[in-house]
Design an enzyme around this catalytic site. Sequence first.
Site, PDB file in Angstrom:
ATOM      1  N   GLY A 117     -32.342   7.706  -8.841  1.00  0.00           N
ATOM      2  CA  GLY A 117     -32.181   6.922 -10.061  1.00  0.00           C
ATOM      3  C   GLY A 117     -33.529   6.650 -10.699  1.00  0.00           C
ATOM      4  N   GLY A 183     -47.638  -5.002  14.928  1.00  0.00           N
ATOM      5  CA  GLY A 183     -46.582  -5.751  14.249  1.00  0.00           C
ATOM      6  C   GLY A 183     -45.247  -5.449  14.918  1.00  0.00           C
ATOM      7  N   GLY A 268     -47.619  -1.485   8.441  1.00  0.00           N
ATOM      8  CA  GLY A 268     -46.941  -2.175   7.359  1.00  0.00           C
ATOM      9  C   GLY A 268     -46.223  -1.221   6.430  1.00  0.00           C
ATOM     10  N   ALA A 317     -34.477  -7.208   6.066  1.00  0.00           N
ATOM     11  CA  ALA A 317     -33.164  -6.828   5.525  1.00  0.00           C
ATOM     12  C   ALA A 317     -32.372  -8.052   5.072  1.00  0.00           C
ATOM     13  CB  ALA A 317     -32.381  -6.063   6.589  1.00  0.00           C
ATOM     14  N   HIS A 441     -23.335 -26.673  28.190  1.00  0.00           N
ATOM     15  CA  HIS A 441     -24.108 -26.473  29.412  1.00  0.00           C
ATOM     16  C   HIS A 441     -23.339 -25.530  30.338  1.00  0.00           C
ATOM     17  CE1 HIS A 441     -26.714 -27.329  32.794  1.00  0.00           C
ATOM     18  NE2 HIS A 441     -25.624 -27.510  33.542  1.00  0.00           N
TER      19      HIS A 441
HETATM   20  P1  NAD Z   1     -46.354  -5.395  10.126  1.00  0.00           P
HETATM   21  O1  NAD Z   1     -46.906  -5.845   8.840  1.00  0.00           O
HETATM   22  O2  NAD Z   1     -45.347  -6.216  10.834  1.00  0.00           O
HETATM   23  O3  NAD Z   1     -47.533  -5.117  11.154  1.00  0.00           O
HETATM   24  C1  NAD Z   1     -48.574  -4.240  10.851  1.00  0.00           C
HETATM   25  C2  NAD Z   1     -49.726  -4.528  11.773  1.00  0.00           C
HETATM   26  O4  NAD Z   1     -50.703  -3.524  11.569  1.00  0.00           O
HETATM   27  C3  NAD Z   1     -50.383  -5.866  11.516  1.00  0.00           C
HETATM   28  O5  NAD Z   1     -50.557  -6.529  12.735  1.00  0.00           O
HETATM   29  C4  NAD Z   1     -51.718  -5.478  10.883  1.00  0.00           C
HETATM   30  O6  NAD Z   1     -52.735  -6.384  11.152  1.00  0.00           O
HETATM   31  C5  NAD Z   1     -51.975  -4.134  11.545  1.00  0.00           C
HETATM   32  N1  NAD Z   1     -52.869  -3.255  10.805  1.00  0.00           N
HETATM   33  C6  NAD Z   1     -52.981  -3.121   9.469  1.00  0.00           C
HETATM   34  N2  NAD Z   1     -53.923  -2.195   9.176  1.00  0.00           N
HETATM   35  C7  NAD Z   1     -54.404  -1.740  10.361  1.00  0.00           C
HETATM   36  C8  NAD Z   1     -55.372  -0.768  10.726  1.00  0.00           C
HETATM   37  N3  NAD Z   1     -56.040  -0.096   9.800  1.00  0.00           N
HETATM   38  N4  NAD Z   1     -55.614  -0.540  12.043  1.00  0.00           N
HETATM   39  C9  NAD Z   1     -54.936  -1.243  12.993  1.00  0.00           C
HETATM   40  N5  NAD Z   1     -54.004  -2.173  12.687  1.00  0.00           N
HETATM   41  C10 NAD Z   1     -53.733  -2.411  11.400  1.00  0.00           C
HETATM   42  O7  NAD Z   1     -45.784  -3.928   9.813  1.00  0.00           O
HETATM   43  P2  NAD Z   1     -44.868  -2.941  10.660  1.00  0.00           P
HETATM   44  O8  NAD Z   1     -44.794  -3.325  12.090  1.00  0.00           O
HETATM   45  O9  NAD Z   1     -45.356  -1.593  10.289  1.00  0.00           O
HETATM   46  O10 NAD Z   1     -43.470  -3.191   9.996  1.00  0.00           O
HETATM   47  C11 NAD Z   1     -43.281  -2.890   8.611  1.00  0.00           C
HETATM   48  C12 NAD Z   1     -42.362  -3.884   7.958  1.00  0.00           C
HETATM   49  O11 NAD Z   1     -41.077  -3.750   8.490  1.00  0.00           O
HETATM   50  C13 NAD Z   1     -42.820  -5.302   8.171  1.00  0.00           C
HETATM   51  O12 NAD Z   1     -42.706  -6.000   6.974  1.00  0.00           O
HETATM   52  C14 NAD Z   1     -41.869  -5.827   9.182  1.00  0.00           C
HETATM   53  O13 NAD Z   1     -41.596  -7.205   8.999  1.00  0.00           O
HETATM   54  C15 NAD Z   1     -40.625  -4.986   8.959  1.00  0.00           C
HETATM   55  N6  NAD Z   1     -39.961  -4.828  10.236  1.00  0.00           N
HETATM   56  C16 NAD Z   1     -39.283  -5.875  10.731  1.00  0.00           C
HETATM   57  C17 NAD Z   1     -38.689  -5.776  11.964  1.00  0.00           C
HETATM   58  C18 NAD Z   1     -37.957  -6.939  12.498  1.00  0.00           C
HETATM   59  O14 NAD Z   1     -37.660  -7.851  11.729  1.00  0.00           O
HETATM   60  N7  NAD Z   1     -37.652  -6.967  13.771  1.00  0.00           N
HETATM   61  C19 NAD Z   1     -38.783  -4.620  12.697  1.00  0.00           C
HETATM   62  C20 NAD Z   1     -39.498  -3.576  12.173  1.00  0.00           C
HETATM   63  C21 NAD Z   1     -40.087  -3.693  10.941  1.00  0.00           C
END
Ligand code: NAD
Length: 462
Positions: A117, A183, A268, A317, A441
Amino acid sequence: METHQHDLVVIGAGPGGYVAAIRAAQLGLNTACVELEKDLGGTCLRVGCIPSKALLESSEKFHEAQGGMAAHGVKLDGVSLDLNTMMTRKTSIVGQLTGGIAGLFKKNKITRYFGTGRIAGPGKVVVEGESPATLEAKHILIATGSVSTPLPGIELDGDRIGTSTEALTYPEVPKHLVAIGAGAIGLELGSVWMRLGATVTVLEYLDRVLPGMDREISREAEKIFKKQGFTFQLGAKVTAARVEGEGCMVDIEGSDSISCDRVLLAVGRRPNTEGLGLDTVNITKDKMGRVEVNDHFATAEAGIYAIGDVIRGPMLAHKAEEEGVACVERIVTGYGHVNYDAIPNVVYTHPEIASVGRTEEELKESNIPYQKGSFPFMANGRAKALGTTEGKVKILAHKKTDRVLGIHIIGPRAGDLIAEAAVAIEFGASSEDIARSSHAHPTLAEVIKEAAMATGGKAISI
Ligand code: NAD
């Protein structure tokens, strides 16, 4: 090319888009949804939340069978891994859920367009793909989600060096997996492959794992993960990763390079707006590339709205779902609201980590006076029976009013327990309200009650 008229065209069928489309149809709008993938459900259902949870559950069972149940008196010999069956099960779960959404679209008479889209001016969306069409609508909702953030110097080859998408389908257990980023993705998928036998090294740029979480909780998580076998290199700036021979090489500034056989890039995600035609309308993006919207998800272009990962806020989500519902309810009824203080966040490691509301650091930064109470799972009967006693519940409440401002949990089933905390915050509960509510409990939820009692200085069981 045919032209079709709708009241609302939703671009993207992830959790934000498909939920918004269903709610809009329920409210009587002639609704269409454009999605470029064959299967509906977006990243979450196809290559994110759902397949990763399937693998987390399966890998945990494998890990338990390998000796994790010995303390219960359950001893198993000759345990072996059938990765193929594990992957097939995961694919089947995804298929059932994406098929379910197709069924819901049918039931709610939502017209699905298969293709990409692109906005082609106010009130107009062009669908490009197998069956091209022009759609005209009074309302357009952008719900195109996000894509993995690339890192300069990392050459993604879609196989050995990949993102979460590849890490959900490795054909064999890596000997050594390097995750870049501590992360949710690095820790969840790192857990999966470590349980299945991989050595896992996590390289994190900042000085701690899970940087967005309450510091006390993320410190505790780091300790537990290290005990499980994770190797963390914190303060590590990755400058390059490349395939070399049969394996890969990862370069870190000021430190030795690491050789491994797979690399998971998890630093991220960024908003997905490429090729969306935003330049044909009056829509602006912020410095991080997110579509700018007002409090009611309206962009600067009348009739065009945006929700989910493509706008500000946590990329989750359930946050996208709340926004989708609030956005279309506002279009139709004039009302619609999301309480961002009550959006939980869960990391599905073992133990799980979950939080809702403010962290202790955020309260300090905002000079909000608070009192805190915590209670360990170690002192809970049900956790002892489960054999999972690591972690705690921490409650932060306003010092004067006792209103709950944040609840942080690391421990068994934290992802389910956090629902009570989210409801408490949504209803403006005090810690005393939680403490005076009867909790069955023996349950893990009693740890929340005890933490609430501790916030008022009256824990019973410790
Ligand atoms: P995140 O933002 O959670 O974590 C990314 C991590 O990478 C951070 O700790 C950051 O400091 C680090 N980082 C950034 N640049 C870096 C570098 N150059 N070298 C080393 N470390 C670096 O991102 P994610 O784990 O990739 O997840 C992506 C998105 O998806 C997030 O927004 C997350 O909340 C979402 N997600 C959520 C869940 C959940 O809710 N359980 C699960 C998976 C993903």
